[in-house]
Write a protein that holds these residues in place. Sequence first.
Motif, PDB file in Angstrom:
ATOM      1  N   TYR A 122       0.853  -1.188   0.000  1.00 51.58           N
ATOM      2  CA  TYR A 122       0.000   0.000   0.000  1.00 51.58           C
ATOM      3  C   TYR A 122       0.892   1.241   0.000  1.00 51.58           C
ATOM      4  O   TYR A 122       1.752   1.390   0.864  1.00 51.58           O
ATOM      5  CB  TYR A 122      -0.909  -0.012   1.229  1.00 51.58           C
ATOM      6  CG  TYR A 122      -1.762  -1.258   1.320  1.00 51.58           C
ATOM      7  CD1 TYR A 122      -3.065  -1.278   0.812  1.00 51.58           C
ATOM      8  CD2 TYR A 122      -1.257  -2.427   1.877  1.00 51.58           C
ATOM      9  CE1 TYR A 122      -3.840  -2.427   0.870  1.00 51.58           C
ATOM     10  CE2 TYR A 122      -2.025  -3.586   1.942  1.00 51.58           C
ATOM     11  CZ  TYR A 122      -3.316  -3.577   1.440  1.00 51.58           C
ATOM     12  OH  TYR A 122      -4.077  -4.721   1.493  1.00 51.58           O
TER      13      TYR A 122
ATOM     14  N   GLU B 115       1.555   5.522  -0.405  1.00 50.20           N
ATOM     15  CA  GLU B 115       1.193   6.942  -0.433  1.00 50.20           C
ATOM     16  C   GLU B 115       2.468   7.704  -0.751  1.00 50.20           C
ATOM     17  O   GLU B 115       3.424   7.652   0.030  1.00 50.20           O
ATOM     18  CB  GLU B 115       0.637   7.397   0.917  1.00 50.20           C
ATOM     19  CG  GLU B 115      -0.633   6.707   1.357  1.00 50.20           C
ATOM     20  CD  GLU B 115      -1.063   7.139   2.743  1.00 50.20           C
ATOM     21  OE1 GLU B 115      -0.714   8.275   3.152  1.00 50.20           O
ATOM     22  OE2 GLU B 115      -1.717   6.338   3.429  1.00 50.20           O
TER      23      GLU B 115
ATOM     24  N   LYS C   3      -1.320  -0.923  -4.227  1.00 48.21           N
ATOM     25  CA  LYS C   3      -2.606  -0.280  -3.980  1.00 48.21           C
ATOM     26  C   LYS C   3      -2.387   1.159  -3.512  1.00 48.21           C
ATOM     27  O   LYS C   3      -1.517   1.432  -2.686  1.00 48.21           O
ATOM     28  CB  LYS C   3      -3.405  -1.054  -2.933  1.00 48.21           C
ATOM     29  CG  LYS C   3      -3.867  -2.422  -3.415  1.00 48.21           C
ATOM     30  CD  LYS C   3      -4.876  -3.049  -2.458  1.00 48.21           C
ATOM     31  CE  LYS C   3      -5.516  -4.285  -3.072  1.00 48.21           C
ATOM     32  NZ  LYS C   3      -6.573  -4.857  -2.199  1.00 48.21           N
ATOM     33  N   THR C   4      -3.175   2.080  -4.068  1.00 45.71           N
ATOM     34  CA  THR C   4      -3.187   3.470  -3.622  1.00 45.71           C
ATOM     35  C   THR C   4      -4.633   3.849  -3.355  1.00 45.71           C
ATOM     36  O   THR C   4      -5.544   3.057  -3.586  1.00 45.71           O
ATOM     37  CB  THR C   4      -2.580   4.417  -4.671  1.00 45.71           C
ATOM     38  OG1 THR C   4      -3.530   4.627  -5.732  1.00 45.71           O
ATOM     39  CG2 THR C   4      -1.288   3.840  -5.260  1.00 45.71           C
ATOM     40  N   ASP C   5      -4.849   5.071  -2.894  1.00 49.24           N
ATOM     41  CA  ASP C   5      -6.224   5.451  -2.561  1.00 49.24           C
ATOM     42  C   ASP C   5      -7.091   5.649  -3.792  1.00 49.24           C
ATOM     43  O   ASP C   5      -8.318   5.630  -3.687  1.00 49.24           O
ATOM     44  CB  ASP C   5      -6.247   6.712  -1.681  1.00 49.24           C
ATOM     45  CG  ASP C   5      -5.626   7.917  -2.371  1.00 49.24           C
ATOM     46  OD1 ASP C   5      -4.967   7.733  -3.412  1.00 49.24           O
ATOM     47  OD2 ASP C   5      -5.797   9.045  -1.869  1.00 49.24           O
ATOM     48  N   ARG C   6      -6.471   5.801  -4.981  1.00 48.02           N
ATOM     49  CA  ARG C   6      -7.268   6.038  -6.186  1.00 48.02           C
ATOM     50  C   ARG C   6      -6.950   5.095  -7.336  1.00 48.02           C
ATOM     51  O   ARG C   6      -7.741   4.975  -8.273  1.00 48.02           O
ATOM     52  CB  ARG C   6      -7.048   7.489  -6.669  1.00 48.02           C
ATOM     53  CG  ARG C   6      -7.597   8.541  -5.733  1.00 48.02           C
ATOM     54  CD  ARG C   6      -7.133   9.925  -6.111  1.00 48.02           C
ATOM     55  NE  ARG C   6      -7.481  10.284  -7.472  1.00 48.02           N
ATOM     56  CZ  ARG C   6      -6.951  11.341  -8.122  1.00 48.02           C
ATOM     57  NH1 ARG C   6      -6.048  12.079  -7.511  1.00 48.02           N
ATOM     58  NH2 ARG C   6      -7.322  11.620  -9.347  1.00 48.02           N
TER      59      ARG C   6
ATOM     60  N   THR D 201       1.719   9.236  -6.435  1.00 45.64           N
ATOM     61  CA  THR D 201       0.404   9.650  -5.957  1.00 45.64           C
ATOM     62  C   THR D 201       0.411  11.068  -5.398  1.00 45.64           C
ATOM     63  O   THR D 201      -0.570  11.497  -4.791  1.00 45.64           O
ATOM     64  CB  THR D 201      -0.113   8.696  -4.858  1.00 45.64           C
ATOM     65  OG1 THR D 201       0.612   8.904  -3.645  1.00 45.64           O
ATOM     66  CG2 THR D 201       0.012   7.236  -5.282  1.00 45.64           C
TER      67      THR D 201
ATOM     68  N   THR E 267     -10.692   3.324  -9.584  1.00 44.06           N
ATOM     69  CA  THR E 267     -11.686   3.049  -8.554  1.00 44.06           C
ATOM     70  C   THR E 267     -13.070   2.796  -9.138  1.00 44.06           C
ATOM     71  O   THR E 267     -13.933   2.218  -8.476  1.00 44.06           O
ATOM     72  CB  THR E 267     -11.759   4.221  -7.566  1.00 44.06           C
ATOM     73  OG1 THR E 267     -11.967   5.444  -8.298  1.00 44.06           O
ATOM     74  CG2 THR E 267     -10.473   4.350  -6.773  1.00 44.06           C
TER      75      THR E 267
END
Length: 223
Positions: free
Chosen positions: A55, A57, A75-78, A92, A113
């Motif tokens: 993960y 950021e 994996k990223t937030d978007r 990111t 997403t």
Amino acid sequence: YTPSDTLHATEYNTLIIPRGTFFHLMLSDGTRIWLNADTKITYPVTFANGNREVYLEGEAFFDVKKNESAPFTVKTDRLNVRVLGTEFNVNTFADNGHISTALVKGAVEVFGTNGEVHRLHPGQVATMNTDGKIRVTQPELKPYVAWVDDMFCFRNTPLSEILKQVERYYNVKVIYGADYQEEYYTGDISRNKPLQTLLDVVEMTIPVKFELLDQVIYIKKKG
């Protein structure tokens, strides 16, 4: 890390790279990761059950150890990136309004997403803007990956975007004068140079004036 580090339940570590530095990490499967300043990554001490997920950021360059039975996922937030074995950069920070994945070697699948999926080929870059849509282009890759070789690489880059990178790497703050207007800069500069040297080089090319005082950069239009 090595596969023998733990034989028990999956344990996760979180590594936070502060401003003003960067880091190199090797995971238990042999995957190598370069982490840029102001970046955070969470990863298992050892991979189990054919599941390789981290993960992210911030910004990282990945050299993924090939394992066809265990795809590697960032994996990223978007945006999510899935690979088997390849070299690619994920950013990111969204300094210029989007996040990106730049593929150097191999092949990756980029997932948005909203379920949108794109398969990239070497030399291609996938970007996601605030609208959530993924766009695939084939620009010069050097500006996306030069930081791994300790270089800044700018191609008609807005100065405000450049200074966001400078803030992270040199751990400084930028204050803009009331008369500042956006300028654009092209050039390659070693990240090993002192900050004042970098500012002097930029000053020679575009009409701005920098003043560096106590880890604060003051910028105004050159009169």
